[in-house]
Design an enzyme around this catalytic site. Structure first.
Site, short mmCIF file in Angstrom:
data_model
loop_
_atom_site.label_atom_id
_atom_site.label_comp_id
_atom_site.label_asym_id
_atom_site.label_seq_id
_atom_site.Cartn_x
_atom_site.Cartn_y
_atom_site.Cartn_z
N LYS A 104 -9.33 -21.70 -6.69
CA LYS A 104 -7.89 -21.66 -6.94
C LYS A 104 -7.65 -20.60 -8.00
CE LYS A 104 -4.18 -24.19 -5.84
NZ LYS A 104 -3.90 -24.85 -4.57
N GLY A 201 10.29 -38.91 4.77
CA GLY A 201 10.37 -37.45 4.86
C GLY A 201 10.39 -36.97 6.30
N GLY A 203 10.81 -33.75 7.12
CA GLY A 203 10.71 -32.29 6.99
C GLY A 203 9.77 -31.70 8.01
N VAL A 205 6.38 -31.50 8.35
CA VAL A 205 5.31 -32.35 8.88
C VAL A 205 5.88 -33.63 9.46
CG1 VAL A 205 3.17 -33.56 8.34
CG2 VAL A 205 3.68 -31.42 7.19
N TYR A 207 8.69 -34.35 10.84
CA TYR A 207 9.32 -34.20 12.15
C TYR A 207 8.28 -34.17 13.28
CZ TYR A 207 11.70 -32.11 16.10
OH TYR A 207 12.18 -31.88 17.37
#
Ligand code: NAD
Length: 377
Positions: A104, A201, A203, A205, A207
């Site tokens: 990262k 949620g 959104g 994912v 959906y």
């Protein structure tokens, strides 16, 4: 700046206090404690770039993980964040069965700045200096257009616009497969037909996950703070809508968090009435003890970084040159991985989030042995 496709966003940004760590300890002790192979610092006076790249582990392959641009209050916060986030990537890649290690990077400063070109190019040179040991991508505070600048200085960057694309369908499919594994483990049958699934949620994912569940014949309950997204899922999938705060108390077989982190906490545990928690959101456990509490209540928890590995699988397609079919095939294997984690937890008497870590550590240790490489972890 964070797009919903920030698939490598592993964790919310942490303060050093949250991390339970302090730089009063020696830097090298902190690095050793986390088991990192290498930390690289760079600065560029002209652009104001200040960045840290943490290569946690490269036993399985190059360390992949996004670039987070954040207004850290102290350098120590940034350092601790990059240590934790890069280690998380090692575990995520290992359980997903990918030939990737964990890394990262963080850029310190005002992530809203419009003067991005110099900063991102300096970051690109920093990434390039590691000669492929670290591969970057967008993350919180960076975008695909930032990565276009990075790309001018290094080839070791993925997730560029027009490449692997929106990871959400692959993430949702992997989550669906993980949910089937949980059903098989709990009920002896992987079918989700007739099962009530409460999805938080609607959104990207959420959906696509609801679409799979609708096709499987599940009964759907949904919540979102965006009414238009809720309406779409009610209209298309016959879902029942509840208010955002009510989703935790819905009586259902499965709760699927697909919105926020830290939603398994002291408050929600009091009202949860489900057999299984299996969803795509990152960092679902507010603290590890909440994973223990789920276990004590006999609620089966599919560890978040195992079940939502489809996003990483999707971007790995760029590294490996996979087509979408291959990514789907790999995401489908999340079924076996989740099942394996649940079996380890049962057989070894540990909560599932610990079993996931144990599975990742075994894969890395085996690879280190086979390759004759030194394991810092
Ligand atoms: P998204 O932003 O498209 O969707 C999140 C949805 O949650 C939005 O519709 C938002 O309105 C809704 N939301 C916000 N607060 C809410 C609340 N209090 N109650 C109900 N709904 C609320 O994000 P996404 O890409 O669908 O990702 C969802 C989760 O999955 C995130 O935690 C993300 O980190 C994780 N994840 C996503 C991917 C991916 O491929 N997109 C991969 C791995 C993990």
């Amino acid at each position: 700046m964070k797009s919903s496709e920030s698939l490598l966003a592993e964790d919310s940004t942490l303060s050093s206090a949250d991390a339970g760590l302090s730089l009063d300890e020696h830097l090298f002790d902190l690095i050793a404690e986390h088991g990192h192979e290498q930390i690289s610092f760079a600065s560029d006076r002209r652009s104001g770039y200040r960045g840290v790249i943490a290569v946690h582990n490269t036993i399985l392959g190059p360390a992949l993980g996004g670039t987070r641009f954040w207004d850290y209050q102290t350098d120590a916060e940034a350092f601790i964040d990059v240590l934790r986030l890069s280690r998380g990537m090692t575990y995520k890649a290992a359980v997903a069965g990918l030939n990737l290690g964990g890394g990262k990077s963080v850029i310190l400063g005002d992530y809203r700045t419009k003067e991005r070109e110099g900063i991102m190019k300096a970051h690109g040179r920093h990434v390039e200096s590691l000669q492929g040991r670290y591969i970057t991508a967008e993350d919180v505070g960076t975008s695909t257009s930032d990565m276009d600048f990075v790309r001018q200085e290094t080839t070791h960057v993925v997730g560029l616009a027009g490449r692997s694309g929106d990871p959400s369908p692959v993430t949702a499919f992997g989550t669906y497969r993980g949910m089937q594994a949980c059903a098989k483990f709990r009920y002896g049958d992987e079918s989700l037909e007739g099962k009530t699934v409460a999805v938080q949620g609607c959104g990207h994912v959420g959906y696509y996950l609801l679409k799979h569940l609708h096709e499987a014949g599940s009964k759907l309950v949904v919540s979102d703070i965006d009414e238009a997204k809720v309406k779409r899922c009610v209209d298309e999938f016959g879902a029942t809508a509840v208010a955002p705060d009510e989703i935790y108390g819905v009586t259902a077989e499965i709760f699927a968090p697909c919105a926020l982190g830290a939603i398994i906490n002291d408050d929600t545990l009091k009202v949860l009435k489900v057999d299984i928690v299996a969803g795509a959101a990152n960092n679902q456990l507010a603290e590890e003890r909440h994973g223990d509490a789920l276990d004590e209540r006999d609620v089966l928890y599919a560890p978040d970084y195992v079940i939502n590995g489809g996003g990483l699988i999707n971007v790995n397609a760029e590294v490996e040159g996979w087509d979408l079919d291959k990514s789907h095939q790999k995401a489908s294997e999340i079924y076996d991985t989740v099942f394996n984690v649940l079996e380890i937890a049962r057989d070894e008497g540990m909560p599932t989030y610990r079993a996931a870590d144990s599975l990742a550590e075994r894969r890395i240790a085996n690879a280190a042995k086979a390759k004759g490489k030194h394991l810092y972890m």
